[in-house]
Design a protein around this motif. Structure first.
Motif, mmCIF file in Angstrom:
data_model
loop_
_atom_site.group_PDB
_atom_site.id
_atom_site.type_symbol
_atom_site.label_atom_id
_atom_site.label_comp_id
_atom_site.label_asym_id
_atom_site.label_seq_id
_atom_site.Cartn_x
_atom_site.Cartn_y
_atom_site.Cartn_z
ATOM 1 N N GLY A 198 0.822 -1.208 0.000
ATOM 2 C CA GLY A 198 0.000 0.000 0.000
ATOM 3 C C GLY A 198 0.853 1.255 0.000
ATOM 4 N N VAL A 199 1.841 1.294 0.885
ATOM 5 C CA VAL A 199 2.708 2.476 0.949
ATOM 6 C C VAL A 199 3.378 2.714 -0.386
ATOM 7 C CG1 VAL A 199 4.816 3.415 1.943
ATOM 8 C CG2 VAL A 199 3.202 2.257 3.389
ATOM 9 N N LYS A 200 3.889 1.619 -0.944
ATOM 10 C CA LYS A 200 4.635 1.727 -2.182
ATOM 11 C C LYS A 200 3.759 2.258 -3.301
ATOM 12 C CE LYS A 200 5.247 -2.107 -3.801
ATOM 13 N NZ LYS A 200 5.379 -3.265 -4.651
ATOM 14 N N ALA A 201 2.603 1.640 -3.480
ATOM 15 C CA ALA A 201 1.753 2.015 -4.599
ATOM 16 C C ALA A 201 1.217 3.425 -4.416
ATOM 17 C CB ALA A 201 0.609 1.025 -4.729
ATOM 18 N N SER A 202 0.823 3.744 -3.195
ATOM 19 C CA SER A 202 0.251 5.059 -2.947
ATOM 20 C C SER A 202 1.324 6.145 -3.058
ATOM 21 C CB SER A 202 -0.390 5.055 -1.562
ATOM 22 O OG SER A 202 -0.804 6.312 -1.178
ATOM 23 N N SER A 203 2.507 5.879 -2.529
ATOM 24 C CA SER A 203 3.589 6.859 -2.628
ATOM 25 C C SER A 203 3.968 7.107 -4.065
ATOM 26 C CB SER A 203 4.847 6.355 -1.921
ATOM 27 O OG SER A 203 4.697 6.412 -0.552
ATOM 28 N N ALA A 204 4.051 6.031 -4.826
ATOM 29 C CA ALA A 204 4.460 6.196 -6.217
ATOM 30 C C ALA A 204 3.472 7.098 -6.939
ATOM 31 C CB ALA A 204 4.548 4.839 -6.900
ATOM 32 N N ALA A 205 2.182 6.868 -6.701
ATOM 33 C CA ALA A 205 1.176 7.681 -7.378
ATOM 34 C C ALA A 205 1.205 9.118 -6.875
ATOM 35 C CB ALA A 205 -0.213 7.077 -7.169
ATOM 36 N N LEU A 206 1.195 9.255 -5.572
ATOM 37 C CA LEU A 206 1.117 10.596 -4.992
ATOM 38 C C LEU A 206 2.367 11.403 -5.300
ATOM 39 C CD1 LEU A 206 -0.748 12.331 -3.260
ATOM 40 C CD2 LEU A 206 0.427 11.484 -1.241
ATOM 41 N N SER A 207 3.541 10.760 -5.190
ATOM 42 C CA SER A 207 4.762 11.532 -5.389
ATOM 43 C C SER A 207 4.856 12.021 -6.829
ATOM 44 C CB SER A 207 5.996 10.716 -5.012
ATOM 45 O OG SER A 207 6.219 9.705 -5.949
ATOM 46 N N LYS A 208 4.442 11.188 -7.766
ATOM 47 C CA LYS A 208 4.464 11.648 -9.156
ATOM 48 C C LYS A 208 3.528 12.815 -9.353
ATOM 49 C CE LYS A 208 5.848 7.355 -11.183
ATOM 50 N NZ LYS A 208 5.585 6.350 -10.136
ATOM 51 N N ALA A 209 2.330 12.708 -8.753
ATOM 52 C CA ALA A 209 1.369 13.801 -8.892
ATOM 53 C C ALA A 209 1.951 15.088 -8.303
ATOM 54 C CB ALA A 209 0.052 13.440 -8.215
ATOM 55 N N LEU A 210 2.561 14.981 -7.136
ATOM 56 C CA LEU A 210 3.110 16.171 -6.483
ATOM 57 C C LEU A 210 4.271 16.756 -7.300
ATOM 58 C CD1 LEU A 210 3.132 14.958 -2.763
ATOM 59 C CD2 LEU A 210 1.493 16.482 -3.844
ATOM 60 N N PHE A 211 5.205 15.880 -7.667
ATOM 61 C CA PHE A 211 6.332 16.266 -8.513
ATOM 62 C C PHE A 211 5.907 17.051 -9.744
ATOM 63 C CE2 PHE A 211 9.648 12.903 -7.528
ATOM 64 C CZ PHE A 211 10.597 13.847 -7.229
ATOM 65 N N ASN A 212 5.045 16.401 -10.513
ATOM 66 C CA ASN A 212 4.747 16.963 -11.822
ATOM 67 C C ASN A 212 3.832 18.169 -11.728
ATOM 68 O OD1 ASN A 212 6.429 15.065 -12.834
ATOM 69 N ND2 ASN A 212 4.821 13.646 -13.464
ATOM 70 N N THR A 213 3.012 18.217 -10.688
ATOM 71 C CA THR A 213 2.242 19.443 -10.464
ATOM 72 C C THR A 213 3.216 20.598 -10.270
ATOM 73 O OG1 THR A 213 0.453 18.238 -9.395
ATOM 74 C CG2 THR A 213 0.605 20.582 -8.934
ATOM 75 N N GLY A 214 4.217 20.371 -9.416
ATOM 76 C CA GLY A 214 5.208 21.417 -9.175
ATOM 77 C C GLY A 214 5.965 21.783 -10.438
ATOM 78 N N GLY A 215 6.370 20.764 -11.189
ATOM 79 C CA GLY A 215 7.137 21.009 -12.408
ATOM 80 C C GLY A 215 6.340 21.780 -13.444
ATOM 81 N N THR A 216 5.067 21.387 -13.608
ATOM 82 C CA THR A 216 4.224 22.064 -14.590
ATOM 83 C C THR A 216 4.027 23.518 -14.212
ATOM 84 O OG1 THR A 216 3.084 19.965 -14.853
ATOM 85 C CG2 THR A 216 2.040 21.875 -15.820
ATOM 86 N N LEU A 217 3.734 23.763 -12.938
ATOM 87 C CA LEU A 217 3.488 25.135 -12.507
ATOM 88 C C LEU A 217 4.756 25.984 -12.635
ATOM 89 C CD1 LEU A 217 1.235 24.383 -9.425
ATOM 90 C CD2 LEU A 217 0.558 25.665 -11.452
ATOM 91 N N ASP A 218 5.897 25.372 -12.330
ATOM 92 C CA ASP A 218 7.174 26.072 -12.435
ATOM 93 C C ASP A 218 7.417 26.519 -13.872
ATOM 94 O OD1 ASP A 218 9.682 27.013 -12.079
ATOM 95 O OD2 ASP A 218 10.601 25.121 -11.466
ATOM 96 N N ASN A 219 7.263 25.581 -14.792
ATOM 97 C CA ASN A 219 7.558 25.919 -16.178
ATOM 98 C C ASN A 219 6.483 26.782 -16.819
ATOM 99 O OD1 ASN A 219 10.143 24.965 -16.534
ATOM 100 N ND2 ASN A 219 9.436 22.858 -16.748
ATOM 101 N N ALA A 220 5.261 26.720 -16.299
ATOM 102 C CA ALA A 220 4.236 27.647 -16.793
ATOM 103 C C ALA A 220 4.659 29.074 -16.468
ATOM 104 C CB ALA A 220 2.883 27.332 -16.157
#
Lengths: 687, 687
Positions: A600-622
């Motif tokens: 559970g930790v693994k699957a949830s972290s993988a999903a959440l961390s990607k979402a958090l990462f890429n949200t930040g990256g998208t907003l940064d580059n916007a």
């Protein structure tokens, strides 16, 4: 069998080159006295932070080591201490060279853009090489000390302490560094750029040194510790899998050595890559870096083919490795599409920012969430296909491990590129603060842009590593249960992690929830630090006369101090929580439910961390896209909206997201370490 | 056995009271001509939306019904159509009365605050009663038609079509309504409140009617369809579990009827509650509503005790129900703490908004993520404890179902309270637009505040329902696999959903990712609609002369039209995706991996939806806290920052969050329905 000699050889060669490259970097011209002064501020700040951080970590290490000594074998406790010490040593070396390379890069940029790139990249490769070399040598040393060998392959389980130690110090380093860097960054931006209207890296901003220190302790030391631990965990857990009867009877002792040899190949290939990166004054700097990556990848492939064919006598492992590599590249491409400056997600995020910050953030957030899906699908397929290539069933698991090794081969060079990022970033800051000519700053900015690409690449890569690696750790955990409980494994369904058992469902639920709690605490820690920083910077602007006019020097040290104190205090709660929860689950719900928890930790972290990462990256580059002049450009309402979006996204991307990777690995490796205790003393009510 | 007569009786009594209460509401004074005019705008808009939405849904229903008819039994197809039709009928009745109750509440508020409350609540209870009654009668009718009885208990599986139909129309209704309401709301606020500086619900704002229509089609019809489907799914899947040999041999046919009887109790108890809610002119309106809730809960407990004791002869089921109820209350308390106007999270969110919108949003987001953990822990414990109360193993599953029934008993009254929310909200809007006296508006605002509490309560409750309910659905799915494959179930581990099988890991990974994709698409749909709305409102302000001075009437209908078209187009992609993914997983990875997929979707949705919900709730109430005068109050920078936060949080709370519940249930019930096809035609490569 002689291929095994590669391992100590590659480790020693790696360390020798750490020395050579360090000396080479330090011999470069450190620039004007003003530049040296600024650089020494950064160095002092970063070292002061690291020293205090190491003190806190040391305390924890000692306490836990004593507990391990009381309840488990001495080897576990010893390995634990060594894992922590080697990890801290590697990032100490790497960061120290990085904080010297920055000013030398600035200095070189005054005359040659190409030379600046070479210095920055070689500075970064010290981190990359010291991590992979020390990692490998540490494990080798322990094997020799503990007498792990072909006669008693299952003794490799004694190595888990090394992984646990590396994981714990990594969590501290990433959390502490991550909280520091974003609190300083946001604090500097909120008052400097937004309220006072002065440019980034302006020497009048009291938080500017803290911001530059943050690049080093967060992006550089934090990520370094992350990759050190994921390397250690991966090698050790693959060895545990290989030492289990089913694989030992198939591959023998070479199967256990396989991950170490693969890592040795990685070190050699990294060296090839590092020396291929040579900046040219004309020509595309991204190309120079890509040449290095490509060189490493090709060297790996050739050597890995040899190992699979002549050492393992199983060419399928080579194909599994290629599959892993392809999967890693595909996830990096996904990250680039979603966060790349000119892809649709970034453009749309910038466009919606025209209706204010809320719609902009919503757009970035939605693309970030979407990106997680493709990464999951790609890695799901890599897992499935490599498993099928290995014939499915229990035997296919070794192929999943091979695919994971394929991804991990590139670690050294990727880390070099990643450390290149903060060096270039720092260098641009130093040039700005020292008032160097516009020409120099332009060269520096070009390097900085390359650094942003390599950093983004490293993040995409680290995600794949973490997801795949934690799967291998899970299998190691299961093989350990089987070994300790004397279960004869003949088929996959001999593992009893039945997800329809309510105790396991409970474990899974708790596991899926943990990353949310962890991220929440981490984000608030950044918030607290940034809030304090804002107040301090406002105070200095108010109370120090002549500061805005550039006639007085701000109190940089105080800003560094405040952020340091906040980061070190705030890294404790998330760490403790991430250690306590699996222990509680293990003792009360039992080892199988703990396996479900870990899934559970693994699957949830993988999903959440990607979402958090890429949200930040998208907003940064916007924001960057708008600053390039699109949708009205700088100074408009739209730009202000995008700056708010970037401030929101930054801690998601640089603090919460990366820490989640380590959370997963720490919990996994700790569970393996403590497994004998759960089995012996657990309640075991529910199976 | 005669207790079973309760079921049709309660259904018919429920429908009779739907009629009585509707007539009573409609007989109330509809107020001045201006009020009636405004109300008719809302009514027309809501009806037009519903009609076009129903047309789209009808198309899907017909196509899918034909496919079901070709590939499965006629009963499935027939039940599917009936489930959809009954669901749409219930929300049609409920929303029609709600759009009449709003203006009558305004009218009554001119003279008596107490009477206004009574009208609003009774208006809401029409929705609550029509849902629970039609639900129960529909299932009963199908049982009679299909000849389901004690001789062939496993024929209850034929009822799944009803659940599938209800789920599909619920997903459309919630998505369409949710996208509509938030696009209109954000559009109205961004231009009206922020740009033009006119108050909320000002008649000069062209989007104001669309905003009020949104309350009805989103909060009212959308949530209604959600609860209709979760009721249907829960009863049917509990019946499937009860009809499996292991439970049928223990409880017999009464075990199968148990969920229906429990639902009948719920209807009667709801009636008691509805008539206990009587507003008084003096006195706390929250108290009046709470009296109703308490009355229903107590009635349920007493009757449930009787059923457990004299019908089921197993008092343990009664305790399991109490446990479920306690769990539901605990999760509601968690929601209230995290989103309540005066708790620490909301206060902190408001405090950080002083440093700008980014830190405010980060704080709200972090508390939202944190809240998810406690809800997961509570429900995890309820599952574990109820399972242990039932003796663990396979047999304990029936107790988990009983605990779920305990939670679901309150559905009718909770839905009445929830529909009360938009009625009160609408009523406040009508009073404002019709320029009623300040006194009347104050009474209306007080009702609106109560409505916000009941809405928040309904959300916390719906979360518990969805998580627990989907677990029961999962077990029904597993029992169905066993039945279709002829597996004799004797212990829990006869279910082969081994999470260490890479195919199952893949399924779990995909399942965990799906809610992210779904939420991303949903959020962007709202964004698109809001963006279009902003442009339209700006255009009307620009092009219609005299609009700002109040001399011209805006083109309300065009705003409604634009939002309707957007919502209906944008609800398609998420729906199709959520149908296609499980079908692909089921055919390629097989039914066991699909079970892992469903576990993943469930667990991930539950975590993510709570985080989204509570982030939105916290940010909303932080804004309200500031508007009450804290941290500077209205008109300050801090207030502006909190408005941005609220705009960001609104679609999380009202569109993405609630749709996730339905996603889970639709995918689950669809998987049960199509299971025979997966087994017959699937590739089945991986087990």
């Amino acid at each position: 069998m002689d291929l095994i000699l590669l391992v100590p050889l590659a480790g020693i060669v790696g360390l020798i080159f750490v020395g050579i490259l360090s000396r080479w970097v330090i011999k470069q011209d450190p620039g004007t006295p003003r530049m040296q002064e600024i650089a020494s501020f950064i160095q002092q700040g970063a070292n002061a932070f690291l020293r205090r951080e190491f003190q806190t970590i040391a305390l924890f290490i000692v306490v836990i080591a004593v507990l391990l000594l009381i309840f488990l074998e001495w080897q576990i406790a010893f390995g634990f201490v060594m894992g922590a010490v080697f990890s801290l040593l590697a990032i100490f070396i790497g960061m120290n060279v990085a904080t010297r390379a920055n000013v030398r890069t600035s200095s070189a940029a005054r005359t040659s853009a190409g030379r600046a790139l070479t210095i920055a990249f070689r500075g970064g490769s010290v981190m990359g090489l010291s991590i992979v070399s020390l990692n490998m040598l540490g494990i080798l040393l322990l094997m020799w000390l503990f007498g792990v060998g072909p006669d008693d392959p299952e003794a490799v389980s004694l190595l888990v302490g090394f992984g646990f130690g590396a994981s714990l110090s990594a969590l501290f380093a990433q959390l502490g560094g991550g909280i520091f860097t974003k609190a300083a960054d946001i604090g500097a931006d909120l008052v400097g750029k937004v309220e006072a209207g002065i440019p980034e890296d302006d020497p009048r901003n009291p938080a500017v040194i803290a911001d530059l220190v943050g690049d080093n302790v967060g992006d550089c030391a934090g990520r370094g510790a992350d990759l050190f631990e994921s390397g250690a965990d991966n090698v050790i857990t693959t060895m545990i899998v290989a030492a289990s009867p089913i694989f030992f009877s198939k591959y023998g002792w070479v199967g256990v050595l396989f991950p170490l040899v693969a890592r040795a190949i990685g070190v050699l290939a990294t060296l090839v890559g590092v020396f291929l990166v040579r900046g040219r004054d004309e020509g595309n700097p991204t190309m120079a870096v890509n040449t290095g990556f490509l060189g490493t990848a090709l060297t790996c492939l050739v050597l890995f083919y040899g190992v699979a064919r002549w050492m393992m006598h199983d060419l399928g492992l080579f194909y599994a490795q290629i599959l892993g590599l392809v999967g890693a590249i595909a996830t990096v491409l996904v990250v680039q599409y979603y966060t790349g400056a000119h892809g649709r997600p970034v453009r749309e995020t910038a466009r919606y920012a025209q209706s204010g910050p809320a719609l902009g953030i919503l757009t970035g957030f939605s693309y970030g969430m979407e990106s997680t899906v493709w990464a999951k699908y790609i890695l799901g397929l890599v897992i499935l296909l490599s498993w099928l290539m290995g014939g499915g069933g229990l035997e296919g698991i070794y192929y999943i491990a091979a695919a994971t090794m394929g991804i991990k081969e590139m670690k050294g060079i990727i880390m070099a590129g990643d450390t290149f990022g903060p060096i270039a970033d720092n260098s641009a800051g130093i040039s700005q603060m020292a008032g160097l000519s516009g020409e120099t700053r332009k060269a520096g900015d070009a390097l900085d842009a390359v650094g942003n690409v390599t950093k983004a690449l490293a993040k995409g890569y680290a995600m794949s590593c973490a997801t795949m690696g934690s799967l291998v750790i899970l299998f190691a955990y299961l093989f350990e249960i089987a070994r300790l409980q004397g279960i004869q494994l003949t088929k996959l369904n001999d593992f009893w992690v039945n997800i329809t058992n309510p105790a396991n469902i409970c474990g899974l639920f708790f596991g899926i929830a943990t990353p949310y709690l962890f991220s929440a605490l981490t984000l608030r820690s950044v918030n607290d630090g940034a809030f304090k920083m804002v107040e301090e910077v406002r105070r200095q602007f108010r109370e120090i006369p002549g500061l805005m006019e550039g006639k007085a020097t701000p109190d940089y040290a105080r800003c560094v101090d405040i952020t340091t104190a906040n980061a070190l205090r705030k890294m404790l709660a998330p760490t403790l929580i991430s250690m306590v929860i699996p222990i509680v689950v293990g003792f009360i719900l039992g080892p199988w439910a703990l396996a479900a928890y870990l899934v559970g930790v693994k699957a949830s972290s993988a999903a959440l961390s990607k979402a958090l990462f890429n949200t930040g990256g998208t907003l940064d580059n916007a924001k960057k896209l708008i600053e390039e002049g699109h949708f009205g450009g700088k100074g408009t309402e739209t730009h202000a909206a995008s700056v708010i979006g970037d401030t929101f996204g930054d801690p998601l991307k640089d603090t919460a997201g990366p820490s989640l990777h380590i959370l997963v690995k720490l919990q996994n490796i700790m569970s393996i370490t403590l497994l004998p205790l759960f089995i012996q003393y657990g309640l075991n009510l529910f199976q």
